[in-house]
Design a protein around this motif. Sequence first.
Motif, mmCIF file in Angstrom:
data_model
loop_
_atom_site.group_PDB
_atom_site.id
_atom_site.type_symbol
_atom_site.label_atom_id
_atom_site.label_comp_id
_atom_site.label_asym_id
_atom_site.label_seq_id
_atom_site.Cartn_x
_atom_site.Cartn_y
_atom_site.Cartn_z
ATOM 1 N N CYS A 528 0.821 -1.227 0.000
ATOM 2 C CA CYS A 528 0.000 0.000 0.000
ATOM 3 C C CYS A 528 0.849 1.269 0.000
ATOM 4 C CB CYS A 528 -0.924 0.009 1.217
ATOM 5 S SG CYS A 528 -2.148 -1.315 1.220
ATOM 6 N N GLY A 529 2.161 1.105 0.040
ATOM 7 C CA GLY A 529 3.045 2.268 0.048
ATOM 8 C C GLY A 529 3.066 3.004 1.366
ATOM 9 N N VAL A 530 2.674 2.319 2.457
ATOM 10 C CA VAL A 530 2.681 2.939 3.781
ATOM 11 C C VAL A 530 4.053 2.730 4.404
ATOM 12 C CG1 VAL A 530 1.664 2.937 6.079
ATOM 13 C CG2 VAL A 530 0.224 2.523 4.073
ATOM 14 N N LYS A 531 4.696 3.827 4.816
ATOM 15 C CA LYS A 531 6.038 3.743 5.380
ATOM 16 C C LYS A 531 6.016 4.078 6.863
ATOM 17 C CE LYS A 531 8.489 4.846 1.089
ATOM 18 N NZ LYS A 531 9.487 5.747 0.439
ATOM 19 N N LYS A 532 6.715 3.263 7.622
ATOM 20 C CA LYS A 532 6.831 3.491 9.058
ATOM 21 C C LYS A 532 7.766 4.670 9.316
ATOM 22 C CE LYS A 532 8.509 1.266 13.299
ATOM 23 N NZ LYS A 532 9.556 2.258 13.586
ATOM 24 N N GLU A 533 7.332 5.545 10.222
ATOM 25 C CA GLU A 533 8.194 6.663 10.604
ATOM 26 C C GLU A 533 9.406 6.121 11.340
ATOM 27 O OE1 GLU A 533 8.003 10.825 13.192
ATOM 28 O OE2 GLU A 533 6.382 9.363 13.334
ATOM 29 N N PRO A 534 10.616 6.445 10.878
ATOM 30 C CA PRO A 534 11.807 5.913 11.554
ATOM 31 C C PRO A 534 11.922 6.466 12.972
ATOM 32 C CG PRO A 534 12.419 7.573 9.922
ATOM 33 C CD PRO A 534 10.965 7.311 9.731
#
Length: 668
Positions: A528-534
């Motif tokens: 889904c193109g969801v990226k976790k905030e580092p």
Amino acid sequence: MSRHISKSKSKALYLYKKAAAVGIQKLSLSAAQLRTSATRASCTDSEEISEGEDWYASHIIQDKDLLRKSLHNSGTGLHVLDLVNRGSLEADRTLYNKLLNRCTQMGRLQQARIVHAHILTSHFKDDLPIHNTILNMYVKCGSLEDARNLFDQMPCKDLVTWTALISGYSQYDRPQDALVLFPQMLLRGLEPNQFTLSSLFKAAGAVSDDNNKHGRQIHAYCLKYGFDTNVYVGTSLVDMYARWGHMDESQLIFDSLETKNEVSWNALIAGHARKAQGEHALRLFWKMLREGFKPTHFTYSSVFTACASAGSMEQGKWVHAHMIKSGAKLVAFVGNTLLDMYAKSGSIEDARKVFDRLVRQDIVSWNSMLTGYAQHGLGQETVQRFEEMLRIGIQPNDITFLCVLTACSHAGLLDEGQYYFDLMKSYNIELQISHYVTIVDLLGRAGLLDRAEKFIREMPIEPTAAVWGALLGACRMHKNIDLGAYAAERVFELDPHDSGPHVLLSNIYASAGRLSDAARVRKLMKDCGVKKEPACSWVEIENAVHMFVANDDAHPQRVEILQMWETISGKIKDIGYVPDTSHVLFFVDQQEREVKLQYHSEKLALAFALLNTTPGSTIRIKKNIRVCGDCHSAIKYVSKVEGREIIVRDTNRFHHFRNGSCSCRDYW
């Protein structure tokens, strides 16, 4: 009768001369005093008394008596206008301007309408300057409807007329109405001045349209006619671009200004503060001082806001000291931001000292203090201060109750939280979605997951992603996989691009040993193109901010940092620390999981702080996401073996670690 009137006048004249003889410039008598004087002069006829009052008031009426009410029910509503109607005062331009200015200064809208109505019956009913003054009066009194009605009825308008209404719309948060007037004004052949354009840029800065076209078109007009070099217009341009978040363009315009003033600097500093760019804001502040400009309360307020967002207490203290040396008082709005700065930097004690020294404690001051207590997990203190606030008569608003409910949630005060939630109805406060979120969080943290779900289903408004997210977080805390998965699905439907719920659900599965399900959620995020905030942590030492990420190998002191943590890790294991490997979400063996735990960002920040601060001093660490359970446990042990207070601020709250325990009592 004439003899009695003469006596009354003579008596009043005698009193006036007597007052002047002892150095009093004007003597104002009430109607009762005038009647007493008339009685002593043997005047008993009511007409004689009235005429005596008229003569006296027409000669020595003071500004403070201009808005005095009519003495009789049949009057206009204002005694001065009654005198005009009786012919005792001349209705000239000076009198009307005095009345209008007095209404403006005191914000007396009802009296303003009375004066306006009286003017419409006079020979000034079509006077343009008088109408402009009335229009400005309505604007300053906050009645834009009256101002617009007058504007529409005026047969003749000039630049002052248009500017007054544009300024009013801009000041009272109706930017679209202000912007619509500009082309209409141009079509009538009127050219704007610096005040018109400044108000238009303020309005444009508050509007978010396609490519900010309104503001850019007005900017183009300024360039064409050379207004951009004007310091007031240029400053408004700086502020407009800063409010849009276009700091590079704002800086470019600022640098091009031939003349700058304190407002120009404030606009740029405030823009960086709103974007949480504390370092930029502070650099500008020091540069402003070097170039000889004197900070205003607005400057200090913006800088404190910038320091609060970054948690830069040392920098904030320097600015606070500068403000004290400059002689600036802790007026409400700058005091509130200073209070907030100390609270968000981890020193609730300093925040309380600022609160106690405020010139005036308004609702914002109380809300800031209650928010500080809530963020620091001081639930009982929050409740006590709230009750104190009610006792002294400060009216709470929706933000006040949100602070109290948050504090109850963080401290596990279940009964108190439910009581204050119900109490909101007594104050006719409309419930916001944030209040519902807090109650779900309150119930969920207490382990009452079924009640939390029931509460969501019975809400009078449609639950949002934030509501279901609160339930999901509680399920993660209490390891309820089935309900957690259900809550997560609701969040995915409502806000599919938020990484937080995906990570929470993955953590729920991983902590239960269902690593394949955790991997499936991670794959869903990727698809889904969801990226976790580092995750990152930072610590401020000697006015410099040092940031760390997990497994950080970029810091100049990385070798010393890793060696320090290995030493500390050995010490805390000797007194009972056991790594909680459930927080490592990878398909690796137990030993490798333990290794990965040791390089979380907050542990690296802590090791760096131990290396670079004096023994016994307080360590303050900030983190951009919730502190993990293993790090929380490890830092408790470190506070004991090192004899240090360690304050960690994550996205939820503050954790004060002292002597092996945390202020949250492991309830966060």
